[in-house]
Scaffold this motif. Structure first.
Motif, mmCIF file in Angstrom:
data_model
loop_
_atom_site.group_PDB
_atom_site.id
_atom_site.type_symbol
_atom_site.label_atom_id
_atom_site.label_comp_id
_atom_site.label_asym_id
_atom_site.label_seq_id
_atom_site.Cartn_x
_atom_site.Cartn_y
_atom_site.Cartn_z
ATOM 1 N N ASP A 25 0.854 -1.178 0.000
ATOM 2 C CA ASP A 25 0.000 0.000 0.000
ATOM 3 C C ASP A 25 0.896 1.236 0.000
ATOM 4 O OD1 ASP A 25 -1.891 1.947 0.322
ATOM 5 O OD2 ASP A 25 -2.386 1.439 2.396
ATOM 6 N N VAL A 26 1.069 1.820 -1.181
ATOM 7 C CA VAL A 26 1.921 3.003 -1.329
ATOM 8 C C VAL A 26 1.091 4.225 -1.700
ATOM 9 C CG1 VAL A 26 4.044 1.754 -1.876
ATOM 10 C CG2 VAL A 26 2.449 2.327 -3.713
ATOM 11 N N GLY A 27 -0.192 4.196 -1.339
ATOM 12 C CA GLY A 27 -1.061 5.306 -1.706
ATOM 13 C C GLY A 27 -1.385 5.250 -3.185
ATOM 14 N N SER B 8 5.057 9.972 -4.667
ATOM 15 C CA SER B 8 4.254 10.862 -3.837
ATOM 16 C C SER B 8 4.173 12.225 -4.486
ATOM 17 C CB SER B 8 4.857 10.995 -2.430
ATOM 18 O OG SER B 8 4.145 11.948 -1.675
ATOM 19 N N ARG B 9 3.035 12.893 -4.295
ATOM 20 C CA ARG B 9 2.897 14.257 -4.778
ATOM 21 C C ARG B 9 3.522 15.259 -3.827
ATOM 22 N NH1 ARG B 9 -3.055 14.872 -7.565
ATOM 23 N NH2 ARG B 9 -2.903 13.061 -8.924
ATOM 24 N N VAL B 10 3.853 14.801 -2.636
ATOM 25 C CA VAL B 10 4.515 15.670 -1.663
ATOM 26 C C VAL B 10 6.016 15.614 -1.928
ATOM 27 C CG1 VAL B 10 4.889 16.157 0.767
ATOM 28 C CG2 VAL B 10 2.692 15.214 0.007
ATOM 29 N N PHE C 235 8.074 5.621 -16.525
ATOM 30 C CA PHE C 235 8.674 6.686 -15.732
ATOM 31 C C PHE C 235 7.684 7.743 -15.235
ATOM 32 C CE2 PHE C 235 12.549 4.782 -17.188
ATOM 33 C CZ PHE C 235 13.430 5.016 -16.140
ATOM 34 N N HIS C 236 6.456 7.351 -14.952
ATOM 35 C CA HIS C 236 5.580 8.234 -14.203
ATOM 36 C C HIS C 236 5.985 8.160 -12.729
ATOM 37 C CE1 HIS C 236 2.179 8.405 -17.408
ATOM 38 N NE2 HIS C 236 3.081 9.351 -17.577
ATOM 39 N N PRO C 237 5.976 9.283 -12.006
ATOM 40 C CA PRO C 237 6.513 9.308 -10.639
ATOM 41 C C PRO C 237 5.860 8.328 -9.680
ATOM 42 C CG PRO C 237 6.234 11.543 -11.467
ATOM 43 C CD PRO C 237 5.615 10.634 -12.481
ATOM 44 N N ASP C 238 4.550 8.033 -9.854
ATOM 45 C CA ASP C 238 3.881 7.132 -8.913
ATOM 46 C C ASP C 238 4.308 5.682 -9.085
ATOM 47 O OD1 ASP C 238 2.549 7.205 -11.397
ATOM 48 O OD2 ASP C 238 0.676 6.496 -10.524
ATOM 49 N N HIS C 239 5.127 5.413 -10.085
ATOM 50 C CA HIS C 239 5.698 4.082 -10.298
ATOM 51 C C HIS C 239 7.220 4.079 -10.104
ATOM 52 C CE1 HIS C 239 2.062 2.222 -12.293
ATOM 53 N NE2 HIS C 239 1.779 3.515 -12.349
ATOM 54 N N ASN D 31 -9.046 8.888 -3.991
ATOM 55 C CA ASN D 31 -8.127 9.527 -4.930
ATOM 56 C C ASN D 31 -8.914 10.413 -5.900
ATOM 57 O OD1 ASN D 31 -8.541 7.910 -7.636
ATOM 58 N ND2 ASN D 31 -8.468 6.356 -5.998
ATOM 59 N N PRO D 32 -8.300 11.460 -6.437
ATOM 60 C CA PRO D 32 -9.030 12.414 -7.274
ATOM 61 C C PRO D 32 -9.469 11.862 -8.626
ATOM 62 C CG PRO D 32 -6.683 12.927 -7.256
ATOM 63 C CD PRO D 32 -6.891 11.857 -6.226
ATOM 64 N N PHE D 33 -8.996 10.670 -8.983
ATOM 65 C CA PHE D 33 -9.324 10.088 -10.279
ATOM 66 C C PHE D 33 -10.525 9.141 -10.220
ATOM 67 C CE2 PHE D 33 -4.709 10.526 -9.639
ATOM 68 C CZ PHE D 33 -4.453 11.557 -10.525
ATOM 69 N N GLY D 34 -10.987 8.822 -9.021
ATOM 70 C CA GLY D 34 -12.104 7.903 -8.879
ATOM 71 C C GLY D 34 -11.749 6.453 -9.106
ATOM 72 N N PHE D 35 -10.459 6.093 -8.971
ATOM 73 C CA PHE D 35 -10.035 4.698 -9.140
ATOM 74 C C PHE D 35 -10.414 3.873 -7.907
ATOM 75 C CE2 PHE D 35 -6.189 6.513 -11.642
ATOM 76 C CZ PHE D 35 -6.938 6.588 -12.790
#
Length: 300
Positions: free
Chosen positions: A33-35, A57-59, A88-92, A239-243
């Protein structure tokens, strides 16, 4: 500062009082669980492990790799030999980049190298003199301890300027009984291309649903061909995407596929057995150990 000090103490303690690495007799897969991000760890029989993505993370000042993934691996005594960055998206990718100089894996697998991307530049610096950066495209990737890792997509290495979801590394990990499919953020077009190949083996035990449960992935034909015994969504609560999207949940319901989400289940462990898979979740963490509780009987 207190959190950084505590993490440093944890790493130093693990080095000062080394314990034998975790050595399961059968392959085990952890979904962390990494958010809002992806992170999974495959531990092969004997203890060598493959870390697939590391969250992000967005922080800006919070490193999911150092603050979430590393403590889990240290407490679980997991020995990471290989790392895979789906794209290479940051959440991955961000967590992996942070962990390379700390865990020093043999190889870091990439299937794209976006020009000018800051995470790619950071990876090159982090891996210099530490780990080999290996380009991975469709085909066999690894055989170890009676298990196999195969890349199903992409077919060609990408070096464009933009990071695309469909550049995601899609990995099939299998032992002699079960298959686990990790699809990054690959969309339905990639899923259709994978299905079009006669060499693709139908049927998997566990599907890490594409793009955190977005309706752009997990198309009905893909689910019908795979018939996974369990689908896993990796995303944050509210989450803001509704996933995961309601359309994907409906597709799973229609196909009779059970699912679980890290946002409410937390860290998961899936044991690959000869009679099926067994799912457990972390119920307690101390400075040096993890305690799991089974949440399902064997899923055949």
């Amino acid at each position: 500062r207190r959190g950084a000090a505590a993490l440093l103490c944890l790493v130093l303690s693990a080095q000062a009082w080394p314990q034998p690495p975790y050595r399961p007799q059968r392959m085990q897969v952890f979904f962390l669980d990494v958010g809002q991000g992806d992170c999974a760890c495959v531990v092969f029989p004997g203890g060598d492990a493959l870390l697939i993505d590391g969250g992000g993370s967005r922080v800006r000042d919070f490193s999911v790799g150092r603050r979430v993934v590393l403590p889990f691996l240290l407490r679980g005594r997991v020995r990471v030999r290989w790392m895979a960055i789906s794209h290479f998206h940051p959440d991955h990718a961000a967590g992996i980049v942070d962990l390379v100089p700390l865990l020093r894996p043999r190889e870091v697998w990439i299937s794209s190298a976006p020009r000018g991307d800051p995470l790619m530049a950071r990876l090159i610096d982090a891996a210099r003199g530490v780990s080999r950066i290996r380009r991975v495209v469709a085909g066999p990737v690894l055989e170890t301890a009676g298990c196999r890792v195969t890349c199903l997509s992409p077919e060609r290495f990408s070096s464009g300027r933009e990071v695309e979801n469909d550049d995601s590394q899609v990995l099939l990990v299998e032992d002699d009984c079960n298959r686990f499919l990790f699809s990054g953020d690959a969309g339905s077009a990639v899923e259709e291309r994978i299905l079009s190949r006669a060499v693709f083996p139908p049927g998997v035990a566990v599907l890490k649903a594409g793009h955190h449960g977005s309706a752009t992935s997990s198309c009905m034909r893909f689910l019908s061909m795979l018939v996974p015994r369990l689908a896993v969504f990796s995303c944050s609560a509210r989450n803001p995407f509704g996933f995961p999207h309601a359309w994907v949940i409906e597709r799973l319901r229609h196909a009779g596929i059970p699912w679980v989400c890290t946002s409410w289940a937390g860290h998961l462990r899936i044991h690959s057995g000869r009679r099926g898979i067994e799912v457990s979740r972390v119920v307690s963490e101390s400075a040096s150990t993890l305690i799991f509780a089974r949440v399902s009987h064997t899923i055949q």
